[in-house]
Design a protein around this motif. Structure first.
Motif, PDB file in Angstrom:
ATOM      1  N   ASP A   1      24.869 -24.982 -53.013  1.00  0.00           N
ATOM      2  CA  ASP A   1      25.347 -24.040 -54.032  1.00  0.00           C
ATOM      3  C   ASP A   1      25.156 -24.709 -55.384  1.00  0.00           C
ATOM      4  O   ASP A   1      25.685 -25.792 -55.643  1.00  0.00           O
ATOM      5  CB  ASP A   1      26.832 -23.741 -53.792  1.00  0.00           C
ATOM      6  CG  ASP A   1      27.370 -22.705 -54.768  1.00  0.00           C
ATOM      7  OD1 ASP A   1      26.657 -22.381 -55.731  1.00  0.00           O
ATOM      8  OD2 ASP A   1      28.519 -22.252 -54.540  1.00  0.00           O
TER       9      ASP A   1
ATOM     10  N   GLU B   1      26.448 -24.262 -58.037  1.00  0.00           N
ATOM     11  CA  GLU B   1      27.676 -24.518 -58.769  1.00  0.00           C
ATOM     12  C   GLU B   1      28.278 -25.871 -58.415  1.00  0.00           C
ATOM     13  O   GLU B   1      29.120 -26.386 -59.155  1.00  0.00           O
ATOM     14  CB  GLU B   1      28.711 -23.429 -58.484  1.00  0.00           C
ATOM     15  CG  GLU B   1      28.361 -22.092 -59.070  1.00  0.00           C
ATOM     16  CD  GLU B   1      29.448 -21.084 -58.771  1.00  0.00           C
ATOM     17  OE1 GLU B   1      30.002 -20.537 -59.730  1.00  0.00           O
ATOM     18  OE2 GLU B   1      29.731 -20.870 -57.590  1.00  0.00           O
TER      19      GLU B   1
ATOM     20  N   ASN C   1      21.770 -19.604 -66.697  1.00  0.00           N
ATOM     21  CA  ASN C   1      20.632 -18.855 -66.162  1.00  0.00           C
ATOM     22  C   ASN C   1      19.834 -19.695 -65.178  1.00  0.00           C
ATOM     23  O   ASN C   1      18.617 -19.631 -65.135  1.00  0.00           O
ATOM     24  CB  ASN C   1      19.712 -18.378 -67.298  1.00  0.00           C
ATOM     25  CG  ASN C   1      20.361 -17.275 -68.103  1.00  0.00           C
ATOM     26  OD1 ASN C   1      21.203 -16.546 -67.585  1.00  0.00           O
ATOM     27  ND2 ASN C   1      19.985 -17.157 -69.357  1.00  0.00           N
ATOM     28  N   GLY C   2      20.541 -20.527 -64.399  1.00  0.00           N
ATOM     29  CA  GLY C   2      19.909 -21.311 -63.361  1.00  0.00           C
ATOM     30  C   GLY C   2      19.254 -22.592 -63.848  1.00  0.00           C
ATOM     31  O   GLY C   2      18.742 -23.351 -63.062  1.00  0.00           O
TER      32      GLY C   2
ATOM     33  N   SER D   1      31.601 -20.120 -65.636  1.00  0.00           N
ATOM     34  CA  SER D   1      30.694 -19.043 -66.036  1.00  0.00           C
ATOM     35  C   SER D   1      30.060 -19.267 -67.404  1.00  0.00           C
ATOM     36  O   SER D   1      29.088 -18.606 -67.753  1.00  0.00           O
ATOM     37  CB  SER D   1      31.438 -17.706 -66.055  1.00  0.00           C
ATOM     38  OG  SER D   1      32.318 -17.606 -67.162  1.00  0.00           O
TER      39      SER D   1
ATOM     40  N   ASN E   1      26.945 -20.782 -65.883  1.00  0.00           N
ATOM     41  CA  ASN E   1      26.520 -20.524 -64.515  1.00  0.00           C
ATOM     42  C   ASN E   1      26.612 -19.035 -64.215  1.00  0.00           C
ATOM     43  O   ASN E   1      27.689 -18.436 -64.289  1.00  0.00           O
ATOM     44  CB  ASN E   1      27.419 -21.326 -63.548  1.00  0.00           C
ATOM     45  CG  ASN E   1      26.958 -21.206 -62.112  1.00  0.00           C
ATOM     46  OD1 ASN E   1      27.216 -20.194 -61.480  1.00  0.00           O
ATOM     47  ND2 ASN E   1      26.293 -22.229 -61.609  1.00  0.00           N
ATOM     48  N   ASP E   2      25.494 -18.428 -63.875  1.00  0.00           N
ATOM     49  CA  ASP E   2      25.451 -16.991 -63.644  1.00  0.00           C
ATOM     50  C   ASP E   2      26.213 -16.574 -62.393  1.00  0.00           C
ATOM     51  O   ASP E   2      26.823 -15.493 -62.354  1.00  0.00           O
ATOM     52  CB  ASP E   2      23.999 -16.525 -63.525  1.00  0.00           C
ATOM     53  CG  ASP E   2      23.280 -16.563 -64.863  1.00  0.00           C
ATOM     54  OD1 ASP E   2      23.969 -16.664 -65.890  1.00  0.00           O
ATOM     55  OD2 ASP E   2      22.040 -16.495 -64.872  1.00  0.00           O
ATOM     56  N   LYS E   3      26.175 -17.405 -61.369  1.00  0.00           N
ATOM     57  CA  LYS E   3      26.884 -17.081 -60.145  1.00  0.00           C
ATOM     58  C   LYS E   3      28.395 -17.061 -60.388  1.00  0.00           C
ATOM     59  O   LYS E   3      29.115 -16.177 -59.906  1.00  0.00           O
ATOM     60  CB  LYS E   3      26.534 -18.079 -59.047  1.00  0.00           C
ATOM     61  CG  LYS E   3      27.060 -17.678 -57.673  1.00  0.00           C
ATOM     62  CD  LYS E   3      26.532 -18.634 -56.607  1.00  0.00           C
ATOM     63  CE  LYS E   3      27.038 -18.214 -55.222  1.00  0.00           C
ATOM     64  NZ  LYS E   3      26.519 -19.111 -54.159  1.00  0.00           N
ATOM     65  N   ALA E   4      28.879 -18.004 -61.178  1.00  0.00           N
ATOM     66  CA  ALA E   4      30.296 -18.037 -61.522  1.00  0.00           C
ATOM     67  C   ALA E   4      30.664 -16.836 -62.388  1.00  0.00           C
ATOM     68  O   ALA E   4      31.780 -16.308 -62.292  1.00  0.00           O
ATOM     69  CB  ALA E   4      30.625 -19.337 -62.251  1.00  0.00           C
TER      70      ALA E   4
ATOM     71  N   LYS F   1      29.390 -13.855 -62.142  1.00  0.00           N
ATOM     72  CA  LYS F   1      29.551 -12.737 -61.215  1.00  0.00           C
ATOM     73  C   LYS F   1      30.888 -12.829 -60.469  1.00  0.00           C
ATOM     74  O   LYS F   1      31.552 -11.817 -60.219  1.00  0.00           O
ATOM     75  CB  LYS F   1      28.393 -12.712 -60.212  1.00  0.00           C
ATOM     76  CG  LYS F   1      27.076 -12.242 -60.797  1.00  0.00           C
ATOM     77  CD  LYS F   1      27.166 -10.783 -61.211  1.00  0.00           C
ATOM     78  CE  LYS F   1      25.830 -10.269 -61.718  1.00  0.00           C
ATOM     79  NZ  LYS F   1      25.946  -8.857 -62.190  1.00  0.00           N
ATOM     80  N   ARG F   2      31.266 -14.065 -60.103  1.00  0.00           N
ATOM     81  CA  ARG F   2      32.536 -14.231 -59.401  1.00  0.00           C
ATOM     82  C   ARG F   2      33.702 -13.887 -60.320  1.00  0.00           C
ATOM     83  O   ARG F   2      34.673 -13.239 -59.907  1.00  0.00           O
ATOM     84  CB  ARG F   2      32.679 -15.651 -58.868  1.00  0.00           C
ATOM     85  CG  ARG F   2      33.928 -15.830 -58.004  1.00  0.00           C
ATOM     86  CD  ARG F   2      33.873 -17.058 -57.120  1.00  0.00           C
ATOM     87  NE  ARG F   2      33.925 -18.281 -57.896  1.00  0.00           N
ATOM     88  CZ  ARG F   2      32.890 -19.117 -58.034  1.00  0.00           C
ATOM     89  NH1 ARG F   2      31.738 -18.843 -57.442  1.00  0.00           N
ATOM     90  NH2 ARG F   2      33.007 -20.212 -58.733  1.00  0.00           N
TER      91      ARG F   2
END
Length: 624
Positions: free
Chosen positions: A43, A45, A53-54, A384, A387-390, A392-393
């Motif tokens: 992951d 993160e 953006n990764g 966030s 981090n794009d995934k964070a 979204k979470r």
């Protein structure tokens, strides 16, 4: 006259253009080792370095999140402020505040949607009575300041400063109020235009929206011209002139008279006058009405509206052949319209948390400074930043937590089917049916994007129902044997893009934030141990009053403000109300502004007056 320098804390913002080669190499090696250790599953993160953006960046972990402006108090005018503050705590002053606001509330400056131009509608005449009241209540303001009437009832007060090179301060409040529905008068605890004071609250239409701000602004202005403290101390006009007192920065106070019906006759004309007289970007900053302070997660939040949603009204109509209702088709025009509307409601605009939204900064501020903020959401918001995934979470947690519907409304373009019509007789097939849909456009969207989305959603519906489809003057689909015509069109042609975002890392924002903190800490919050947060936010525009204890965000019911006419006059527009929700009325289920039992707590109102006093004097010394 000396200047008080404002030190602006740097906002933590990550960009994909940051460069940090050594850190990138370390991250790359760590990623490879992690992949080997976990069997090529990791992951992103879990990496220690920030990611945006990764891609890794070199934004340090120690960068402050939502730095708070320090309390700001005038230094040059320190003695004057001390004298004024000593007046504010006297019983005589408090009595005068009640009388001033009571007198304003008693004058029924009501505006209606169908009002004609000034001069052709006698319902405007009451504003002449209101102006006479203001002159009587504040004679020195009207005698010493330059007062200009725009379109008869628009008020522009100009207090000339000694340094013409400084951009002026602009304050705003409106004179008009919404009507009181006849069938609700009996629901009022006190008559709606009585200005009744029960010892704690003053009742009446306009007590909150927005005559309190108008009076609060005029009173400090009058104090700065001539000021007295009941028989114990006196600063007269002559004394001020002897010491050469004069504002360094020019101050404007603007009061429109039709804000509740769009502001076209009042603020719109005033803004046009300013543009033709002074040109674009003339003012240092503008402060108008906004959301009150509220409490959430163990902290008190002063949310500064730095933007507003836009809006567009769209008419959806369906035409189909008429005939006798005894031989109906599968769907009449009303049925066809209903299918289109149901499809739109079942497919609303998605809500997304973005880093460019002012609400994102509000949430970050609450997460950083509120002691009882949900820990999972706090961690997600912190990550966030990069981090794009964070991100979204965090979005998911916002929408599924208590008050999630509020956050969703704030962050997406809303649609409301408000009006509908069709048909003329019970036994005749309707040849035309129509509906009006009101949209409040998210700050990171646009009118064009909203229109395009509606077209995209309805195109397959039109084809499936074999309808010719025309949208905003353009043909979208054409059928060989159409069952009818689906049409999208503008309604009222008053589309408005979302308001420009006033930068929160600017000197005007810091001035306002520092003034708010100083007013709170030296006033009602002096003995409070509750954390006090000043944060950027937005005005959602007619979203609705939805305030829930413990919910993330601050909501406020209000139509689009008069500020929409002033976008070209300053990039620094702020919507704020230095009152708390507890000042809005004593009833648990009160309607508040625009509804029954509008009232204001006078003790809270004293702090509103103090706020404008501090702001005027601080702005006179600040580098803006």
């Amino acid at each position: 006259m000396g200047k008080q320098k404002l030190f602006l804390p740097t906002q933590a913002r990550a960009t994909s253009t940051d460069r940090c080669p050594k850190w990138n190499i370390i991250l790359l090696l760590a990623s490879v080792l992690a992949l080997l250790w976990t069997g090529f599953h990791v992951d992103i993160e879990s990496l220690d370095g920030p990611v945006f953006n990764g891609a890794p960046t070199c934004v340090p972990h120690t960068a402050p999140i939502c730095p708070q402006a320090p309390a700001l108090s005038p230094q040059v005018h320190k003695n004057l402020l001390a004298d004024i503050e000593s007046e504010y705590v006297t019983g005589g002053f408090k009595s005068r505040v009640v009388e001033w606001l009571r007198g304003a509330v008693r004058i029924k400056t009501v505006t209606h949607d169908d009002m004609r131009v000034v001069g052709n509608d006698s319902r405007w005449d009451v504003f002449g009575e209101f102006h006479s009241y203001l002159k009587e209540a504040f004679p020195l303001v009207h005698d010493r300041l330059e007062v200009t009437n725009i379109n008869t009832y628009g008020l522009v007060y100009r207090w000339e400063g000694s340094d013409a090179s400084l951009k002026p301060l602009l304050l705003m409040a409106h004179q008009d109020v919404v009507p009181v529905q006849a069938d609700t008068v009996t629901q009022w605890v006190r008559p709606p235009f009585s200005g009744y004071f029960d010892g704690e609250f003053l009742w009446g239409r306009g007590a909150w929206d927005d005559k309190q701000a108008l009076i609060a602004i005029l009173y400090p202005s009058s104090l700065s011209i001539v000021f007295h403290i009941d028989h114990s101390f006196r600063i007269t006009l002559e004394t001020l002139l002897k010491h050469g007192y004069k504002p360094t920065r020019t101050i404007f106070f603007v009061s429109g008279f039709d804000e509740e019906i769009g502001g076209h006759f009042g603020a719109g004309r005033i803004a046009s006058h300013f543009l033709s007289t002074y040109g674009e970007n003339h003012f240092a900053m503008l402060v108008d009405e906004g959301a009150p302070q509220t409490a959430a997660f163990g902290a008190r939040v002063a949310a500064l509206g730095i933007s507003e949603k836009g809006y567009t009204n769209v008419k959806v109509s369906v035409a189909s052949p008429g005939g006798h209702s005894s031989v109906p088709p599968t769907h009449t025009s009303i049925g066809l319209l209903a299918l289109a509307l149901v499809h739109l409601e079942e497919n609303p605009e998605p809500a997304h948390l973005t880093r460019t939204s002012p609400l994102y900064e509000l949430y970050q501020c609450q997460a950083e400074h509120s002691p009882n903020f949900p820990e999972k959401l706090k961690r997600a918001l912190r990550k966030s930043l990069h981090n794009d995934k964070a991100l979204k979470r965090a979005e998911k947690l916002l929408f599924t937590s208590e008050g999630g519907d509020v956050n969703r409304i704030y962050l997406h373009t809303t649609q409301a089917i408000d009006l509908i019509g069709g048909g003329v007789k019970v036994n005749a097939l309707p040849e035309l049916a129509w509906a009006l849909i009101n949209h409040r456009i998210a700050t990171d969207s646009s009118v064009n994007a909203t229109h395009s989305s509606i077209v995209d959603k309805l195109t397959p519906i039109a084809r499936g129902l074999q309808l010719d489809f025309e949208a905003f003057g353009f043909n979208v689909t054409t059928e060989l044997d159409p069952a009818g015509q689906l049409t999208l069109s503008h309604f009222l042609d008053d589309d408005l893009e979302p308001a420009p975002v006033s930068p929160p890392n600017s000197a005007p924002f810091q001035l306002l934030a520092g003034t708010i903190r100083e007013t709170w800490e030296t006033g009602r919050g002096k003995d409070s141990e509750e954390p006090f947060i000043v944060a950027p936010s937005i005005m959602p525009a007619n979203t609705g009053m939805i305030l829930r204890p413990g919910s993330v965000g601050v909501l406020h019911l209000k139509s689009l403000l008069d500020t929409k006419y002033f976008w070209k006059l300053t990039p620094h527009i702020f919507r704020y109300n230095h009152l708390g929700m507890e000042d809005m009325g004593p009833l648990k289920n009160h309607g508040g502004m625009h509804s029954v039992n509008e009232a204001i707590r006078i003790d809270g109102y004293h702090d509103q007056i103090r706020f404008f006093t501090h702001l005027i004097l601080n702005a006179d010394e600040a580098n803006l």
